[in-house]
Structures are given as C-alpha cells and as structure tokens.
Design a protein around this motif. Structure first.
Motif, PDB file in Angstrom:
ATOM      1  N   UNK A 145      -0.810  -5.030  -4.209  1.00 32.31           N
ATOM      2  CA  UNK A 145       0.976  -4.395  -3.470  1.00 32.31           C
ATOM      3  C   UNK A 145       0.412  -2.882  -4.297  1.00 32.31           C
ATOM      4  N   UNK A 146      -0.136  -2.874  -5.606  1.00 25.73           N
ATOM      5  CA  UNK A 146       0.548  -1.825  -6.299  1.00 25.73           C
ATOM      6  C   UNK A 146      -0.182  -0.873  -5.326  1.00 25.73           C
ATOM      7  N   UNK A 147      -1.945  -1.186  -5.223  1.00 26.59           N
ATOM      8  CA  UNK A 147      -2.955  -0.426  -5.046  1.00 26.59           C
ATOM      9  C   UNK A 147      -2.435   0.279  -3.401  1.00 26.59           C
ATOM     10  N   UNK A 148      -1.864  -0.573  -2.936  1.00 23.53           N
ATOM     11  CA  UNK A 148      -1.415  -0.482  -1.095  1.00 23.53           C
ATOM     12  C   UNK A 148      -0.039   0.077  -0.836  1.00 23.53           C
ATOM     13  N   UNK A 149       1.092   0.667  -1.926  1.00 25.78           N
ATOM     14  CA  UNK A 149       1.926   1.612  -2.552  1.00 25.78           C
ATOM     15  C   UNK A 149       1.418   2.913  -1.918  1.00 25.78           C
TER      16      UNK A 149
END
Length: 439
Positions: free
Chosen positions: A96-100
């Motif tokens: 999730x954090x990479x995508x964000x």
C-alpha cells in the motif's frame, strides 16, 4: 535489494522500535523523531522525489512532510495498533505504501452526499459535475492504505455506511492539496452551501418535484490521499435484517427514489435538461453580458433550490418558514415567466405558466394556484392578517413552480408518468423563452 524490500525492512524496524519503546504521546513529532524513521524517509525520497510528488514535502520542498506521511495516511494509527499487540501485516502495508508514494498527485474534488436513492452503478455527467453512486470498493480506494482499513478508524467517507450512496462530484483544480489537519478546524460557516451547486440540484429536483433533494454533507476529497468532511453530516441510522435484528448502520435515503427500470430515462432526462440549462446560462447580449433570460434563470434556480432545502420529505415545511418558502416559489415563477417587461406581472406569470399545459383543466388549475399564491405574497409583504399556509397549499405551489402539472393526466398511472420523465417536468427550462426579449 529492491525498493519494496528496503521500505518493508524500514517500516518493520520502525514499528518494532515503537513496540519496544512506546512513546508517551502518539504524535507526529514523537513518531518521526525516532532514528528508525530516518530509514523510511530515505526510501520514500527515492520512491517519490519532490519533482513528482511535491505534495509529500514541506512547502519549501526542503524535506518530506511527516504530517502527510504519518498522520494523513493513517500510518501513525497502524503503529499504535502494532504496539498494542495487533498483528499488522507489514508486507501488505508495504504494498500500500509503495503504491501511495508512486501514485500520481491527486486532484482535489468536492463531493456532495445526497439523500436520494439511485440505482447501483449510476454514473452520468451534468456539466462540471458527475453524479455517481459510490461502491464500497471505490470508497475504500480513496484511502491511502486501503488494505489496512481494519486497523484504522472509520473514515468520514465510510465504505460500510455510505456504500451505494449518491454523490455529486466536482473537480477543484484551483485548490491546493491538504497537508494535514489543523489543530482547530473552523467549519464552513456558509449557511447556504447549496447555492454554489444550483444547476445539478435543480436538475435532480425537476425529475421528481414531489420529493425533496437535500445535500447532507460536503467533503473535500483527494482520491488515494486524503478525505475530510467540510460541512453537514451524513444521516446514519441502525440497519436491521429481515428478522428485525440490528446488524449495523446504514445511510438513510428519504423520499426520492429512482427505480432501476427508470435508470435509462432518468439518465436521458438529466443530461438533456443539463444541456438546456447550459444553453440558457450562456446566452449573452452583443456587449457580452448575460441576457435578461440568463439572469432570470439564475434567480429562479436559486429560489427553487433554496425552497427545496427547507422542505423535508416532499411536503413538510416548518410553520415559521412557510410564508418565505411560498415567496421563493412565486419569485421563481415570475422570474422565468414575466421578467421581460413592466405591467401586470401576476397576469403574465399565470397566463404564460398555464399555457405550458395542453389540457384545459391543467391550465385552469395552474392559473388558479398562481393567482392564489400572489394574493398570499401580497398580504405577507404588507403585513396583513391571513390564515397559515397549509402543507397542501405549499405542495400545489411547489408542483406548479417546478413545472409539474397541477392535475396529472388521468390516462397515465403514476409509474407511467414517472417513466414519461421529460413530459412532466421539462417545461421549467423551456418557460424561460417567453421572457427572452433580448436574445
């Protein structure tokens, strides 16, 4: 080692640090002050340089904005959950954090929650607006860390309670992206926020003049980044199963319903009337100023929408506001039917409005309703004594003002009349033409 693995290890070390030595207060300065957070910053800087994601950095661009990364994403809540003993899946968090970090900068939008019930999948364009029902998956997708939602506080655009609710959405490219919540939030003090969104609200009201359309809440939305309520509140009430057992909460819709079978006609009606309204609004004189028709339409739209906001369930108006609501309807009718000159505006309004209908009984009923409304307006303006306005009387004036026939065609059932859509309500935009003396 790839960026994914580096970020996963950095987040794992930071979470473990906070678990072993929990801070006294779970504030951004405390959480970002740990040495283990510096490794997270390093990876995020590589994933999202300021040239591509300036919104993740301080305004001067000198460093990452820890408020955005920790508070706005919900990462701080996750850290607190992990420190309390919950098993936060770091692998999913990393995805999730990479995508964000790699996502394109969000476009600010205004979302207006409506108290109407539209078929699932409704999605149509009304000028600058988009009318769309929001699925649970779409609302979850607004969150920066969607797979972590079970560890986070319910967002204000809650997927569990607002699933399939109807929203008017408008892009706001003029607004800067949010950089965290302020310590003291000053709400929008505009007591009539609906006046900024007249056209789509009027279009929806014209489809069914017998049921009120109300904006319940206004949200600032940055998809995948940040969402918060700006004013109003969603009407949430308990939900029950078929046996009467309470099973959760749901967003309550009121008397305005569009059945799935009506969806094609509803869509065609809304887009057609939207084009008609746009055509009236864009009329200009040779000098480039709005024509009298355009100005009259704006006045009428404002009055009609304002009156609708003070009407609940299609009929109920607080007794203290009944005279003002009736006055709004009279002004609206006069604006579109008698704004082209001097003389007896009451006669011109009643005659021109009545002429919109094909049946004599409808014409007589419309003319009678308008004459009676004018009498009440005059007595009210001069402070004369008169009986209180009844809900039935207000409802008749409301139907007339919105262009619905006072006496329905008897050969049509209510269901068929609804499917007829444009036949029963399209007259309001057309009624601007009698007063269009300057086009």
């Amino acid at each position: 080692m790839g960026e994914h693995e580096m970020l996963r290890d950095a987040l794992q070390s930071w979470l473990e640090d906070l678990r072993q030595q929990p801070p006294q207060t779970w504030t951004v300065p405390e959480l970002s002050g740990r040495p283990s957070w510096e490794a997270v910053r390093t990876v995020v800087t590589a994933l999202a340089p300021p040239s591509r994601r300036v919104d993740l950095y301080l305004k001067d661009g000198s460093a990452l904005d820890d408020v955005v990364l920790i508070e706005m994403t919900g990462l701080g809540q996750l850290a607190e959950a992990a420190a309390s003993g919950l098993a936060v899946p770091v692998e999913n968090l990393t995805v999730d954090f990479v995508a964000f970090c790699k996502a394109r900068p969000a476009e600010p939008q205004t979302w207006i929650l409506l108290d109407i019930d539209l078929p699932a999948g409704t999605d149509l364009t009304l000028g600058e607006y988009r009318l769309k029902t929001a699925s649970s998956d779409e609302l979850i997708g607004l969150m920066p860390l969607p797979s972590m939602r079970r560890f986070l506080r319910a967002p204000q655009l809650d997927p569990d309670t607002l699933n399939e609710s109807a929203f008017l959405r408008k892009p706001r490219p003029d607004q800067p992206l949010a950089r965290g919540r302020t310590g003291i939030w000053i709400p929008d003090l505009d007591m009539r926020p609906e006046r900024k969104h007249l056209d789509p609200l009027l279009i929806l009201q014209l489809w069914d003049p017998e049921a009120s359309v109300h904006p319940e809440a206004y949200y600032r939305v940055e998809p995948g980044r940040h969402s918060e309520i700006r004013s109003g509140s969603a009407h949430i009430e308990p939900a029950f199963d078929h046996e009467g057992e309470e099973v959760g909460e749901t967003h309550r819709k009121y008397g305005y319903f569009v059945r799935p079978v009506e969806a094609p006609v509803f869509t065609n009606f809304c887009t057609t009337v939207s084009s008609m309204i746009s055509a009236v609004r864009t009329r200009t004189t040779r000098e480039g100023n709005p024509t009298a028709t355009a100005r009259a339409f704006n006045s009428a739209a404002s009055r009609l929408v304002r009156a609708a906001q003070r009407t609940m369930g299609g009929t109920y108006v607080d007794e203290a506001e009944a005279d003002d609501v009736l006055l709004d309807y009279v002004i609206a009718m006069e604006a579109v039917a008698a704004a082209d000159g001097s003389g007896d505006s009451r006669r011109r309004t009643s005659e021109r409005s009545a002429a919109l209908w094909t049946l004599d009984e409808d014409r007589l009923a419309v003319a009678k309703t308008i004459r009676h409304a004018y009498q009440r307006r005059s007595r009210y303006a001069h402070g004369e004594d008169q009986d209180a306005v009844t809900l039935k009387e207000l409802f008749e004036v409301r139907r007339t003002a919105f262009g619905a026939p006072q006496v329905a065609h008897r050969h049509l059932s209510i269901g068929r009349a609804r499917l007829a859509g444009p036949r029963r309500v399209a007259a309001f935009p057309q009624s601007a033409s009698p007063g269009d003396a300057d086009t």
